[in-house]
Design a protein around this motif. Sequence first.
Motif, PDB file in Angstrom:
ATOM      1  N   PRO A  35       0.805  -1.222   0.000  1.00 14.19           N
ATOM      2  CA  PRO A  35       0.000   0.000   0.000  1.00 14.19           C
ATOM      3  C   PRO A  35       0.840   1.275   0.000  1.00 14.19           C
ATOM      4  O   PRO A  35       0.303   2.351  -0.207  1.00 14.19           O
ATOM      5  CB  PRO A  35      -0.793  -0.115   1.308  1.00 14.19           C
ATOM      6  N   ILE A  36       2.161   1.164   0.210  1.00 14.23           N
ATOM      7  CA  ILE A  36       3.023   2.330   0.244  1.00 14.23           C
ATOM      8  C   ILE A  36       4.393   1.972  -0.311  1.00 14.23           C
ATOM      9  O   ILE A  36       4.931   0.895  -0.017  1.00 14.23           O
ATOM     10  CB  ILE A  36       3.161   2.903   1.683  1.00 14.23           C
ATOM     11  N   VAL A  37       4.924   2.842  -1.170  1.00 15.96           N
ATOM     12  CA  VAL A  37       6.245   2.636  -1.755  1.00 15.96           C
ATOM     13  C   VAL A  37       7.029   3.937  -1.693  1.00 15.96           C
ATOM     14  O   VAL A  37       6.452   5.033  -1.652  1.00 15.96           O
ATOM     15  CB  VAL A  37       6.160   2.149  -3.220  1.00 15.96           C
ATOM     16  N   ARG A  38       8.332   3.800  -1.697  1.00 13.53           N
ATOM     17  CA  ARG A  38       9.213   4.966  -1.655  1.00 13.53           C
ATOM     18  C   ARG A  38       9.307   5.592  -3.046  1.00 13.53           C
ATOM     19  O   ARG A  38       9.284   4.902  -4.066  1.00 13.53           O
ATOM     20  CB  ARG A  38      10.599   4.561  -1.150  1.00 13.53           C
ATOM     21  N   THR A  39       9.391   6.903  -3.105  1.00 16.67           N
ATOM     22  CA  THR A  39       9.516   7.631  -4.364  1.00 16.67           C
ATOM     23  C   THR A  39      10.675   7.082  -5.195  1.00 16.67           C
ATOM     24  O   THR A  39      11.783   6.893  -4.683  1.00 16.67           O
ATOM     25  CB  THR A  39       9.752   9.122  -4.094  1.00 16.67           C
ATOM     26  N   GLY A  40      10.393   6.809  -6.471  1.00 18.43           N
ATOM     27  CA  GLY A  40      11.408   6.302  -7.380  1.00 18.43           C
ATOM     28  C   GLY A  40      11.445   4.796  -7.486  1.00 18.43           C
ATOM     29  O   GLY A  40      12.132   4.249  -8.364  1.00 18.43           O
ATOM     30  N   GLU A  41      10.707   4.097  -6.620  1.00 17.37           N
ATOM     31  CA  GLU A  41      10.687   2.642  -6.675  1.00 17.37           C
ATOM     32  C   GLU A  41       9.507   2.148  -7.518  1.00 17.37           C
ATOM     33  O   GLU A  41       8.725   2.938  -8.038  1.00 17.37           O
ATOM     34  CB  GLU A  41      10.641   2.060  -5.260  1.00 17.37           C
TER      35      GLU A  41
END
Length: 272
Positions: A35-41
């Motif tokens: 539900p959540i990912v780091r920017t750029g991934e």
Amino acid sequence: MTMMLTFPRFLAPLCLLIVPCLGSAHDVWLQTDSPIVRTGENVQVDLRLGNHGNHHRDFKLAGRVTVDWVSLDHRAPDGTRNDLRKQLFATASAEKEGYWTTPIAVSQPGVHCVVQSLQRVMNHGRPVRSVRTAKTYFLVADSLDSASVDQPIHSQPDGLPFELVLQSCPISETVVGRPITVVVLHHGKPLPDVVVSFIPEGQELSGEFDPEYEVRADDRGEANFVPDVGRRYLIVAHHKAEDERTDEYDYTSYASTITVHVANQTPWAMGN
């Protein structure tokens, strides 16, 4: 299969058309690996077909939808849309097994939405117009420890002929013990008295109506559910519109889904 092989040769193309059409009687849903990912991934997005057994409440695969039939858009926080269909690849070599999936490289922080829509006329003894819509959400954040939800795009209808609209944030408010609220919309207007199922992955619902996991929408088309276990949930509603018919079909069958990750506790310092 034996019966199909005994058909005259000129009927073979017709059989190939009918068999896939039967698959569209199932429900379509979307889900992500997180539900959540780091920017750029990357976030992995799946387009799945199934939920046909146990009165359309089993959250299990049942074939693979024909990509040409669907629209599939990734909607970024700034409103831009990207068609994902050409990016999809199958997870199984057999034509009707597995599901479609694709990684999306995300660079814009905020809540993202993936939306699917399908409309087909098929025949189950009667010609039926089948409308299937689906949504899922994920958050992109520069830091997983201090993620924030600035724009609640989940509460905005997508203008679909039949859709579920989340009133609860699919990131910060889908937590065990907190209510999840959805509104059922039919042509943009609230539709009361519709059964909304909240199916935890791996759970089999019982009876014709399971009060533990199903809620009937009120006069405002609103349904509320409080999850008691953390896992992925399929939220699904169906509607049979006998009055929506033409010379081509006898009635319209609607289904809409939203897939959410329910956390045991809010793992981030969420802001609003």
